[in-house]
Write an enzyme that holds these catalytic residues in place. Structure first.
Site, PDB file in Angstrom:
ATOM      1  N   SER A 123       0.736  -1.306   0.074  1.00  0.00           N
ATOM      2  CA  SER A 123       0.050   0.071  -0.070  1.00  0.00           C
ATOM      3  C   SER A 123       0.813   1.439  -0.167  1.00  0.00           C
ATOM      4  CB  SER A 123      -0.965  -0.007   1.190  1.00  0.00           C
ATOM      5  OG  SER A 123      -1.887  -0.908   1.067  1.00  0.00           O
ATOM      6  N   HIS A 464      -1.886  -9.763  -0.545  1.00  0.00           N
ATOM      7  CA  HIS A 464      -2.224  -8.836  -1.706  1.00  0.00           C
ATOM      8  C   HIS A 464      -2.281  -9.797  -3.121  1.00  0.00           C
ATOM      9  CE1 HIS A 464      -0.746  -5.209   0.479  1.00  0.00           C
ATOM     10  NE2 HIS A 464      -1.602  -5.607   1.007  1.00  0.00           N
TER      11      HIS A 464
HETATM   12 ZN   LIG Z   1      -2.697  -5.046   2.837  1.00  0.00          ZN
END
Ligand SMILES: [Zn+2]
Ligand SMILES: *[C@@H]1O[C@H](CO)[C@@H](O)[C@H](O)[C@H]1NC(C)=O
Ligand SMILES: *[C@@H]1O[C@H](CO)[C@@H](O)[C@H](O)[C@H]1NC(C)=O
Ligand SMILES: *[C@@H]1O[C@H](CO)[C@@H](O)[C@H](O)[C@H]1NC(C)=O
Ligand SMILES: *[C@@H]1O[C@H](CO)[C@@H](O)[C@H](O)[C@H]1NC(C)=O
Length: 537
Positions: A123, A464
């Site tokens: 992120s 992810h």
């Molecule tokens: Zn994450």
């Protein structure tokens, strides 16, 4: 808790006096409830109105006064589809036909999310891309790919600057709203430059980094750029070490964390003496904020991240919808416009936990915040962009019939003669094998808030995903979002649309006599009308 819902949905069948085995319900249900969908005329009319809307669609080729960037952290396309079904089922419908607020946006593109160093990105690097327009390395925020994670001395000279910062420089008001701590990676790239996303307070910096002149993210939050509205979690990184938390006064783990003994909330409050600034930490004070008289608002509602929506104390903490609303009401008073960042930050956390219900309920609330923003803004002057930073290894499938509860089972047993949920993860904590055999979930409550879906590979935290995510856009210059684009393109379109640095050769302001204020046609309305016309035939 699923049982009454199921019976309610089957009420028409029961009233018809139909006696059926459980397995046959779904099939008959779709025959009864989706009778109209069997007729070509329904689909033809539905597509015709969609086509008419597409033919009428015109790009808005003028400058955007306001920009709202919505980021669903970890909100891959499979998450959006599942959240859409969940939202519909929460309203008592089958679910699939539901139109989310983001589904009504006229322009869509795909975003390639890889970072400079990772195929599957985190992120921090992705936030640098969509905020600052430059791809970066994992763990770093607000720095180019020349910066090396955790190496303080690679910070200086490698700073890249966000659209938020450029908007402020142009006289616009700016804000960040998130359900995580406000120092978390996604908002941090809007205002900070740090080789580590986890340097939340000065206590998190190694002493070598401190000596080399690196500064924690919380300090940068209140010193780098004047952010008018800051809403989310993250109180403990703002107050001197040992400061009791107002909400959890007896908790040792939630006390203030700062070694420099600064109170950054006070620093922020005192930074603009001529403006009316307020700090709140409680829903009641938040509700009492008068948006007409308030210029600046900081609301920190938890010591770290805010709670998952399903566990939110509604008398204590506002929702993402309420935070978004308040932010827009305060920021929109600036005649020069505003930039607002809104993050549904815990979709990602629910997925990492391997608990789909946590992730999807967050995604539903995130969409409701988009809906609220759409009601409070005009497409003629506000560019709204909705996207994700990266995906997750979350799937749903298994030949499920129409209206199948999104957290329910696939209709057939697997080859091991045991049932399986439609939602599964490719990896994560949901891997439970007993004596070499997959867990038997026959007697398990897979509708529970904290039910962990099964995973193919054991990992502490689910990971992810690496595939593209969607970008949804509406408003001035939104048509620039089309095709397959690199993620850092998001920042460039926003900067271009609002005539921010480095763009000077940018779209002209809208005609002063714009009477075409709010031409936003919600597709729900169209579908509703089609339905009405169809049923009245
Ligand atoms: Zn994450
Ligand atoms: C930066 O710091 C690292 C240790 O953290 C050191 O090995 C390296 O030589 C330093 N580089 C410069 C240019 O000072
Ligand atoms: C929610 O917050 C209120 C007010 O702070 C508190 O009295 C109440 O006990 C909390 N409810 C729960 C379920 O924690
Ligand atoms: C799974 O559990 C159910 C209920 O306990 C049981 O009837 C069934 O035989 C089990 N299936 C297998 C393959 O063990
Ligand atoms: C696993 O196998 C062992 C040895 O065959 C057996 O003693 C044990 O009860 C089994 N455990 C479960 C949960 O079936």
């Amino acid at each position: 808790m699923q049982t009454p819902h199921r019976w309610l949905r089957n009420l028409p069948l029961i009233l018809l006096g139909t006696v059926l085995l459980a397995e046959d319900w779904a099939a008959v249900e779709s025959q009864v409830l989706y009778e109209h969908e069997r007729e070509p005329a329904y689909w033809d009319a539905q597509a015709k109105s969609t086509l008419d809307a597409a033919l009428k669609l015109r790009p808005r080729e003028h400058q955007a006064k306001n920009i709202i960037l919505f980021i669903g952290d970890g909100m891959g396309v499979s998450t959006v589809s599942a959240a859409r079904i969940l939202e519909g089922q929460m309203q008592g419908n089958a679910g699939e036909e539901t139109v989310l607020a983001m589904d009504t946006f006229p322009y869509v593109a795909l975003s390639k999310t890889y970072s400079v160093d990772k195929q599957v990105a985190d992120s921090a690097s992705t936030a640098t891309a969509y905020h600052c327009g430059v791809k970066a390395n994992a763990k770093t925020v607000g720095l180019s790919g020349n910066a090396v994670a955790y190496e303080c001395n690679t910070t200086f000279g490698n700073e890249v600057y966000s659209v938020l910062r450029r908007a402020k420089a142009k006289g616009k008001s700016v804000g960040i709203v998130t359900t995580t701590r406000v120092q978390h990676a996604s908002p941090a790239a809007a205002y900070a430059h740090s080789v580590s996303r986890s340097w939340y307070s000065d206590a998190d910096l190694p002493s070598s980094a401190r000596h080399q002149g690196c500064v924690d993210i919380a300090t940068q939050l209140v010193t780098n750029v004047d952010i008018d509205v800051i809403l989310g979690g993250g109180r403990m990184y703002m107050t001197p070490k040992g400061t009791s938390d107002p909400e959890y006064p007896t908790s040792n783990s939630r006390k203030g964390d700062r070694q420099d003994r600064r109170n950054l909330i006070d620093v922020w409050l005192k930074a603009k003496p001529t403006k009316n600034s307020h700090y709140v930490w409680h829903r009641k004070e938040f509700d009492e904020i008068n948006v007409e008289t308030t210029d600046r608002l900081m609301g920190l509602f938890e010591p770290k991240d805010m709670r998952f929506e399903v566990f939110r104390n509604t008398t204590r903490d506002p929702s993402i919808v309420e935070m978004t609303e308040k932010a827009i009401q305060i920021l929109s008073k600036n005649p020069k416009g505003y930039f607002l960042f809104v993050e549904g930050g815990r979709i990602d956390h629910g997925h990492h936990d391997g608990i789909a219900k946590l992730a999807l309920t967050e995604a539903v609330m995130f969409d409701r915040a988009i809906d609220r923003a759409s009601q409070l803004t005009r497409e003629s002057d506000t560019l709204t962009v909705v996207t994700a930073d990266h995906s997750h290894v979350f799937t749903f499938g298994g030949n499920t019939p129409r209206g199948n509860p999104i957290f329910g089972l696939a209709p057939k047993k697997a080859d091991d003669q045991m049932p399986f949920t439609s939602i599964l993860y490719a990896n994560g904590p949901g891997y439970v094998h007993i004596n070499g055999t997959r867990g038997n979930i026959t007697m398990v409550d897979y509708y529970d808030e904290e039910y962990m879906q099964q995973a193919a590979v054991p990992l502490d935290a689910e990971t992810h995903g690496g595939e593209d995510v969607a970008i949804y856009a509406k408003g001035p210059m939104a048509h620039l979002f089309h095709g397959v684009k690199e993620q850092n393109y998001v920042a460039h379109v926003m900067a271009y649309a609002a005539c921010l640095e480095p763009y000077t050769d940018c779209p002209p302001p809208p005609h002063s006599h714009t009477s075409t204020a709010c031409a936003n046609t919600p597709s729900n309305l169209i579908f509703g009308l089609i339905g009405l016309i169809w049923f009245s035939r």
